[in-house]
Structure formats: structure tokens, C-alpha cells
Design a protein around this motif. Structure first.
Motif, PDB file in Angstrom:
ATOM      1  N   ASP A 111       0.825  -1.216   0.000  1.00  0.00           N
ATOM      2  CA  ASP A 111       0.000   0.000   0.000  1.00  0.00           C
ATOM      3  C   ASP A 111       0.857   1.264   0.000  1.00  0.00           C
ATOM      4  O   ASP A 111       0.474   2.278  -0.576  1.00  0.00           O
ATOM      5  CB  ASP A 111      -0.949   0.005   1.203  1.00  0.00           C
ATOM      6  N   GLU A 112       2.034   1.202   0.634  1.00  0.00           N
ATOM      7  CA  GLU A 112       2.921   2.358   0.695  1.00  0.00           C
ATOM      8  C   GLU A 112       3.796   2.505  -0.557  1.00  0.00           C
ATOM      9  O   GLU A 112       4.140   3.620  -0.943  1.00  0.00           O
ATOM     10  CB  GLU A 112       3.844   2.241   1.914  1.00  0.00           C
ATOM     11  N   PRO A 167       3.404   0.680  -3.962  1.00  0.00           N
ATOM     12  CA  PRO A 167       2.885  -0.258  -4.967  1.00  0.00           C
ATOM     13  C   PRO A 167       3.722  -0.330  -6.238  1.00  0.00           C
ATOM     14  O   PRO A 167       3.901  -1.422  -6.801  1.00  0.00           O
ATOM     15  CB  PRO A 167       1.475   0.261  -5.257  1.00  0.00           C
TER      16      PRO A 167
END
Length: 150
Positions: free
Chosen positions: A63-64, A66
Motif C-alpha cells: 500500500d505504501e 505499490p
């Protein structure tokens, strides 16, 4: 496994490589075959269990980061210029993450691939008997097939 993962990544990003020759001239490198020893092909994949470790390697979670996760996965780089590949795998399914999808992509480009599963083997099978000799034979047979036919 990390070597197999890197071999697959380098081979699938084949057109982006340059090296400096002994003469000091930059030349294009051309990977002509890939041997993937139990290396995962996709960090973010239904078969992958690399979440926590990959977060440490890739500078953050999916999520941080991708794009970095996608770039680090060989599965995302398969193209018509990907060389033939031999997958040699242990019985540990998590190290096969993305293999079926990669083979489908390779097949769509008519790129040769082989899969050799070494039964009843640990993840680090390439270091130990009785698995070392079959791994060497699979590798030599594959490379003979690729290079002796050229």
C-alpha cells in the motif's frame, strides 16, 4: 531463492541492461536463458506469502510502495524478448508464487519454459544431496537444449 528471483527479474527486464566491458565501452547485455531456483515471481500475488519480508526489502508495504512492488516482480515484465526459462522448484508452494501466470504469459509469446519439481525437498535443495545432482542435471539439460540448437 533470492538468486532465482533476481535471475527471473534480470531476464525479464532484458532490454534495460547495460554493462561496461573490459574495454570501457557500455554495451547492451543480452540474457539468453533464465534458471529460476525456487525464486518467487510476484511479491503481490494470491500465492505469495512475502508481505512482511518484502516490506523490509522494498522500503514499505504494498500500500505504501505499490510501484516498487510491481517493478520488483518478474511476472510484471514478461514480454516477447523474455528468454527461455527453467523453473526448478521445491515442494514449498509459496516459492512458486506467480509461476502459473508467468507460464501463461510466456506461452502467449511462444517462449519456451520448463518446470522441474524436486519432490520431498527443502527450500534450499540446491545445497544438499540427494537433490543437488538432479538440479544440476535439469540445468545442464535445459541449457544444452537452448544453446546447442542455436
Amino acid at each position: 531463492s533470492s538468486g532465482g528471483k533476481m535471475a527471473a527479474l534480470i531476464g525479464t527486464t532484458n532490454n534495460n541492461l547495460e554493462f561496461e566491458s573490459p574495454s570501457g565501452i557500455n554495451e547492451n547485455a543480452s540474457v539468453q536463458a533464465i534458471i529460476d531456483l525456487d525464486g518467487i515471481l510476484a511479491f503481490k500475488h494470491p500465492e505469495s506469502e512475502e508481505g512482511k519480508a518484502a516490506s523490509l526489502w522494498l522500503g514499505g508495504s504494498f500500500d505504501e510502495q505499490p510501484e516498487i512492488w510491481k517493478q520488483a516482480s518478474a511476472l510484471n515484465h514478461v514480454s516477447a524478448s523474455t528468454p527461455p526459462i527453467l523453473f526448478i522448484n521445491s515442494d514449498m508452494a509459496r516459492f512458486h508464487a506467480g509461476r502459473t501466470d508467468m507460464i501463461s504469459k510466456l506461452n502467449s509469446y511462444k517462449i519456451y519454459s520448463e518446470v522441474k519439481n524436486i519432490s520431498n525437498s527443502p527450500h534450499s535443495f540446491w545445497f544438499f544431496n540427494p537433490w543437488f545432482q538432479p538440479m544440476v542435471k535439469y540445468t545442464v539439460d535445459f541449457l544444452d537444449k537452448i544453446f546447442k540448437n542455436k
